[in-house]
Scaffold this motif. Structure first.
Motif, PDB file in Angstrom:
ATOM      1  N   THR A 161       0.836  -1.208   0.000  1.00 40.88           N
ATOM      2  CA  THR A 161       0.000   0.000   0.000  1.00 40.88           C
ATOM      3  C   THR A 161       0.868   1.253   0.000  1.00 40.88           C
ATOM      4  OG1 THR A 161      -1.867  -1.076   1.096  1.00 40.88           O
ATOM      5  CG2 THR A 161      -1.706   1.327   1.306  1.00 40.88           C
ATOM      6  N   ASN A 162       1.851   1.293   0.887  1.00 40.08           N
ATOM      7  CA  ASN A 162       2.714   2.470   0.951  1.00 40.08           C
ATOM      8  C   ASN A 162       3.609   2.584  -0.275  1.00 40.08           C
ATOM      9  OD1 ASN A 162       1.474   2.675   3.437  1.00 40.08           O
ATOM     10  ND2 ASN A 162       3.323   3.366   4.471  1.00 40.08           N
ATOM     11  N   TYR A 163       4.045   1.441  -0.792  1.00 39.20           N
ATOM     12  CA  TYR A 163       4.758   1.416  -2.068  1.00 39.20           C
ATOM     13  C   TYR A 163       3.890   2.030  -3.167  1.00 39.20           C
ATOM     14  CZ  TYR A 163       6.274  -0.892  -6.440  1.00 39.20           C
ATOM     15  OH  TYR A 163       6.644  -1.170  -7.729  1.00 39.20           O
ATOM     16  N   GLY A 164       2.600   1.690  -3.166  1.00 39.79           N
ATOM     17  CA  GLY A 164       1.686   2.200  -4.175  1.00 39.79           C
ATOM     18  C   GLY A 164       1.512   3.701  -4.119  1.00 39.79           C
ATOM     19  N   PHE A 165       1.538   4.277  -2.935  1.00 36.36           N
ATOM     20  CA  PHE A 165       1.502   5.735  -2.819  1.00 36.36           C
ATOM     21  C   PHE A 165       2.821   6.351  -3.275  1.00 36.36           C
ATOM     22  CE2 PHE A 165      -1.986   4.984   0.300  1.00 36.36           C
ATOM     23  CZ  PHE A 165      -2.925   5.869  -0.205  1.00 36.36           C
ATOM     24  N   GLU A 166       3.917   5.713  -2.922  1.00 40.92           N
ATOM     25  CA  GLU A 166       5.240   6.259  -3.226  1.00 40.92           C
ATOM     26  C   GLU A 166       5.459   6.409  -4.734  1.00 40.92           C
ATOM     27  OE1 GLU A 166       9.442   7.212  -1.998  1.00 40.92           O
ATOM     28  OE2 GLU A 166       7.515   7.186  -0.955  1.00 40.92           O
ATOM     29  N   ILE A 167       5.011   5.455  -5.520  1.00 41.63           N
ATOM     30  CA  ILE A 167       5.273   5.510  -6.959  1.00 41.63           C
ATOM     31  C   ILE A 167       4.502   6.635  -7.639  1.00 41.63           C
ATOM     32  CG2 ILE A 167       5.916   3.080  -7.154  1.00 41.63           C
ATOM     33  CD1 ILE A 167       3.122   2.493  -8.243  1.00 41.63           C
ATOM     34  N   LEU A 168       3.591   7.288  -6.933  1.00 46.12           N
ATOM     35  CA  LEU A 168       2.843   8.416  -7.498  1.00 46.12           C
ATOM     36  C   LEU A 168       3.564   9.748  -7.311  1.00 46.12           C
ATOM     37  CD1 LEU A 168      -0.742   7.555  -6.144  1.00 46.12           C
ATOM     38  CD2 LEU A 168       0.393   6.692  -8.207  1.00 46.12           C
ATOM     39  N   LEU A 169       4.717   9.765  -6.615  1.00 43.94           N
ATOM     40  CA  LEU A 169       5.278  11.027  -6.123  1.00 43.94           C
ATOM     41  C   LEU A 169       6.726  11.280  -6.506  1.00 43.94           C
ATOM     42  CD1 LEU A 169       3.883  10.740  -2.453  1.00 43.94           C
ATOM     43  CD2 LEU A 169       2.893  12.043  -4.363  1.00 43.94           C
ATOM     44  N   ALA A 170       7.279  10.529  -7.434  1.00 44.85           N
ATOM     45  CA  ALA A 170       8.716  10.642  -7.722  1.00 44.85           C
ATOM     46  C   ALA A 170       9.115  12.048  -8.150  1.00 44.85           C
ATOM     47  CB  ALA A 170       9.116   9.632  -8.795  1.00 44.85           C
ATOM     48  N   ARG A 171       8.219  12.763  -8.811  1.00 38.03           N
ATOM     49  CA  ARG A 171       8.571  14.084  -9.349  1.00 38.03           C
ATOM     50  C   ARG A 171       8.928  15.096  -8.266  1.00 38.03           C
ATOM     51  NH1 ARG A 171       3.340  12.964  -9.301  1.00 38.03           N
ATOM     52  NH2 ARG A 171       1.835  14.456  -8.432  1.00 38.03           N
ATOM     53  N   TYR A 172       8.517  14.862  -7.038  1.00 37.40           N
ATOM     54  CA  TYR A 172       8.780  15.826  -5.967  1.00 37.40           C
ATOM     55  C   TYR A 172      10.189  15.705  -5.384  1.00 37.40           C
ATOM     56  CZ  TYR A 172       3.777  16.830  -5.867  1.00 37.40           C
ATOM     57  OH  TYR A 172       2.501  17.215  -6.210  1.00 37.40           O
ATOM     58  N   GLN A 173      10.844  14.585  -5.560  1.00 37.20           N
ATOM     59  CA  GLN A 173      12.060  14.276  -4.809  1.00 37.20           C
ATOM     60  C   GLN A 173      13.323  14.800  -5.482  1.00 37.20           C
ATOM     61  OE1 GLN A 173      12.235  10.684  -2.460  1.00 37.20           O
ATOM     62  NE2 GLN A 173      14.027  10.022  -3.604  1.00 37.20           N
ATOM     63  N   SER A 174      14.228  15.318  -4.661  1.00 33.69           N
ATOM     64  CA  SER A 174      15.573  15.723  -5.088  1.00 33.69           C
ATOM     65  C   SER A 174      16.403  15.876  -3.822  1.00 33.69           C
ATOM     66  CB  SER A 174      15.526  17.037  -5.873  1.00 33.69           C
ATOM     67  OG  SER A 174      15.121  18.104  -5.038  1.00 33.69           O
ATOM     68  N   PRO A 183      15.956   8.655 -20.001  1.00 32.95           N
ATOM     69  CA  PRO A 183      14.846   8.305 -19.114  1.00 32.95           C
ATOM     70  C   PRO A 183      13.767   7.525 -19.864  1.00 32.95           C
ATOM     71  CG  PRO A 183      15.524  10.565 -18.735  1.00 32.95           C
ATOM     72  CD  PRO A 183      16.292  10.089 -19.936  1.00 32.95           C
ATOM     73  N   THR A 184      13.453   6.334 -19.379  1.00 30.22           N
ATOM     74  CA  THR A 184      12.573   5.400 -20.083  1.00 30.22           C
ATOM     75  C   THR A 184      11.640   4.733 -19.088  1.00 30.22           C
ATOM     76  OG1 THR A 184      14.267   4.966 -21.756  1.00 30.22           O
ATOM     77  CG2 THR A 184      12.513   3.338 -21.554  1.00 30.22           C
ATOM     78  N   GLY A 185      10.358   4.631 -19.451  1.00 30.06           N
ATOM     79  CA  GLY A 185       9.412   3.950 -18.585  1.00 30.06           C
ATOM     80  C   GLY A 185       7.979   4.351 -18.874  1.00 30.06           C
ATOM     81  N   MET A 186       7.102   4.027 -17.935  1.00 33.87           N
ATOM     82  CA  MET A 186       5.684   4.294 -18.082  1.00 33.87           C
ATOM     83  C   MET A 186       5.373   5.781 -17.949  1.00 33.87           C
ATOM     84  SD  MET A 186       4.289   1.103 -15.740  1.00 33.87           S
ATOM     85  CE  MET A 186       2.920   2.094 -15.153  1.00 33.87           C
ATOM     86  N   ILE A 187       4.322   6.196 -18.648  1.00 36.04           N
ATOM     87  CA  ILE A 187       3.636   7.466 -18.393  1.00 36.04           C
ATOM     88  C   ILE A 187       2.230   7.086 -17.976  1.00 36.04           C
ATOM     89  CG2 ILE A 187       2.766   9.608 -19.397  1.00 36.04           C
ATOM     90  CD1 ILE A 187       5.122   9.566 -21.334  1.00 36.04           C
ATOM     91  N   PHE A 188       1.880   7.350 -16.711  1.00 37.45           N
ATOM     92  CA  PHE A 188       0.577   6.891 -16.235  1.00 37.45           C
ATOM     93  C   PHE A 188      -0.124   7.962 -15.417  1.00 37.45           C
ATOM     94  CE2 PHE A 188       3.481   5.697 -12.863  1.00 37.45           C
ATOM     95  CZ  PHE A 188       2.757   5.873 -11.685  1.00 37.45           C
ATOM     96  N   ASN A 189      -1.448   7.902 -15.450  1.00 32.58           N
ATOM     97  CA  ASN A 189      -2.280   8.816 -14.677  1.00 32.58           C
ATOM     98  C   ASN A 189      -2.300   8.342 -13.223  1.00 32.58           C
ATOM     99  OD1 ASN A 189      -4.919   9.605 -13.369  1.00 32.58           O
ATOM    100  ND2 ASN A 189      -5.070  10.818 -15.239  1.00 32.58           N
ATOM    101  N   THR A 190      -1.992   9.244 -12.298  1.00 31.17           N
ATOM    102  CA  THR A 190      -1.842   8.833 -10.901  1.00 31.17           C
ATOM    103  C   THR A 190      -3.179   8.595 -10.199  1.00 31.17           C
ATOM    104  OG1 THR A 190      -1.737  11.123 -10.134  1.00 31.17           O
ATOM    105  CG2 THR A 190       0.353  10.070 -10.709  1.00 31.17           C
ATOM    106  N   ALA A 191      -4.290   8.981 -10.825  1.00 29.20           N
ATOM    107  CA  ALA A 191      -5.604   8.703 -10.248  1.00 29.20           C
ATOM    108  C   ALA A 191      -6.191   7.415 -10.800  1.00 29.20           C
ATOM    109  CB  ALA A 191      -6.545   9.875 -10.495  1.00 29.20           C
ATOM    110  N   SER A 192      -6.231   7.290 -12.120  1.00 27.48           N
ATOM    111  CA  SER A 192      -6.805   6.088 -12.737  1.00 27.48           C
ATOM    112  C   SER A 192      -5.813   4.941 -12.804  1.00 27.48           C
ATOM    113  CB  SER A 192      -7.280   6.408 -14.152  1.00 27.48           C
ATOM    114  OG  SER A 192      -6.171   6.637 -15.023  1.00 27.48           O
TER     115      SER A 192
END
Length: 529
Positions: free
Chosen positions: A233-246, A407-416
């Motif tokens: 569950t906490n992992y699932g929240f974390e993957i929605l927020l990478a853009r904030y970290q530095s 940079p390579t990977g998914m582009i996904f909507n964080t709500a749906s």
């Protein structure tokens, strides 16, 4: 509105830059809460400190001991200051702080933004200055500020109220001669709602106020029957927020519950490997004197700690996700690339990941040096990495090459949680399946191409205004996209934002602020501050 939001986020970014000297890499250490909750006392902390030294945790980098809720008396002193409970801490917190310092450990503490803590002890609302002064005088350099009991007329108050309180704490800390590291729990009080706008509005300002933020659920406590579900569950929240970290600000998915009886060793190692891949805080909540040799071995894994403490401070993002296998990656400060493979399935399995999915060119015929971070074994590989992974296990590799990765990977909507998916010259939002049509490369020129056909770029059609895949023309603004910390993906030609419309339609409409239909996660390294 978006311009005003951008100015606010620019100020937050500047504040994060100022925090780098205070906490350039995520903290490592111990907190009592998930293991002991309110059953805390002086002996737990002295035994923990001694065990952290004798078991090699301090040497490995775990240099912090943080006290959580339930440590004070229920009444403040006559001068308004908090008082430690003398039954729980007979020698006092000043003495305990010196005990920790003598063992090369730092001292952190807990309080609450409201009038009461979550456990019903005095909160810091309207006492911010005196509490900061008190903590500093006790030798404390780290404050976790929870968000319980922030009320207005009997109901949980607004994002703006939290912003005012945490913003005031930020100013108080700035004025201290020795600033505290500030861990903010405000986002956790807005997570999990169907409409994520308020959660993201809080996430927009926390990086400007402190060094880390607990963003979602508390991790499972010692008596919780299904801790693996809590970790995911906490992992699932974390993957929605990478853009904030530095560096200077880190997302916090909560504690490492190392000695939970209902976790297998593979699940415990996955927990650690995923948190390290995220460059998340590594704060152990366990009875450290009783940790096994196997548990100490993975907690002190030098290669994984190096990933967590990497100077870039990037959070690993999803390369692919299909319901059983999660593949994540990020760039490291020396040019290497991380590959993390999580097996969510109930059976052991094998997965091969081509190097193209890590951002390397498909036509490259050279050799990659791959290090298995669990075994330490190094091999030379030319085409792909194959991992045999136990149920709920995680494989982790460090990839070295003379090539720079894109940079390579998914582009996904964080709500749906739907993925941007290529289909010939068209695109749609569909369920994530892990196919090449859902894996995208983001170039330094701000173009976006599907791994299934890198000759085509995501484009705005000038006549119709729709979004499609067209032959790449590197100079054309209709094929250039800007990615904001808010999660908006904005077309440079139209200034409109990528949007998930009805029935999976990909549209471009006016940019909104933290709207569910316009907040996306992109591959690690795509964000330009």
């Amino acid at each position: 509105m978006l311009f005003q939001e951008t100015l606010m986020l620019l100020a937050a970014s500047m504040a994060v830059d100022a925090s780098q000297a205070l906490m350039p890499t995520p903290p490592m250490g111990f907190n009592n809460w998930a293991r002991f909750e309110c059953a805390l006392n002086q002996t737990i902390f002295t035994e923990t400190a001694d065990a952290m030294v004798s078991k090699g945790l301090v040497k490995a980098g775990y240099d912090r001991v943080n006290i959580d809720d339930c440590w004070p008396l229920h009444e403040r002193a006559a001068n308004g200051s908090l008082q430690w409970d003398p039954e729980k801490f007979p020698n006092g917190l000043i003495w305990l702080g010196q005990y920790l310092k003598n063992r090369n450990l730092k001292f952190g503490i807990y309080s609450d933004a409201g009038n009461l803590t979550c456990g019903g002890y005095p909160g810091s609302l309207n006492y911010e200055e005196i509490d900061a002064e008190t903590f500093s005088s006790w030798g404390i350099d780290y404050l976790k500020l929870d968000g319980c009991n922030v009320y207005n007329q009997g109901s949980l108050d607004s994002e703006q109220t939290y912003k005012n309180i945490y913003g005031h704490w930020h100013q108080v800390i700035l004025n201290m001669s020795r600033p505290l590291i500030f861990s903010e729990s405000a986002p956790a009080y807005f997570s999990g709602e169907a409409n994520l706008t308020d959660w993201y509005l809080v996430m927009d300002w926390v990086p400007g106020y402190g060094e880390l933020a607990c963003h979602s659920n508390d991790i499972a406590t010692f008596d919780t029957p299904n801790p693996w579900e809590s970790i995911l569950t906490n992992y699932g929240f974390e993957i929605l927020l990478a853009r904030y970290q530095s560096p200077g600000y880190f997302n916090d998915p909560d504690f490492l519950i190392v000695d939970h009886a209902n976790l297998t060793l593979d699940e415990k190692k996955s927990h650690f490997a995923l948190w390290a891949s995220f460059s998340a805080p590594l704060i152990i909540s366990a009875y450290i004197p009783d940790l096994t040799d196997d548990e100490i071995a993975y907690l002190t894994n030098e290669d994984l700690i190096a990933i967590d403490q990497d100077a870039l401070g990037l959070q690993a993002t999803l390369v692919s996700q299909d319901g059983t296998w999660d593949v994540l990656s990020k760039s490291l400060s020396n040019g290497d690339r991380l590959l993390t493979i999580l097996n969510r399935g109930d059976e052991a399995g094998s997965l091969s990941v081509p190097f193209e999915r890590l951002g390397y060119p498909s036509q490259y015929s050279g050799i990659f040096v791959v290090k298995d971070l669990w075994t330490g074994a190094t091999s030379e590989v030319s085409n792909q990495i194959t991992a045999n992974v136990p149920s709920h296990g995680t494989a982790v590799f460090r990839v070295s090459s003379r090539l720079a990765a894109i940079p390579t990977g998914m582009i996904f909507n964080t709500a749906s949680l739907n993925c941007l998916t290529a289909n010939g010259s068209s695109v749609r939002w569909t369920k994530c399946t892990g196919s090449d049509t859902q894996i995208w490369q983001i170039t330094s020129g701000r173009s976006i191409s599907s791994l299934s056909d890198l000759s085509k770029c995501l484009s705005r059609d000038a006549k119709s205004g729709t979004v499609a895949l067209e032959v790449c023309q590197g100079w054309h603004k209709s094929q250039k996209w800007d990615y904001a910390i808010t999660g908006n993906v904005q077309n440079q030609a139209s200034s409109d934002c990528l949007t998930e419309g009805q029935d999976g339609v990909v549209t471009l409409v006016e940019c909104l602020v933290e709207n569910n239909s316009q907040v996306f996660e992109l591959p690690s390294g795509s964000l330009q501050r």
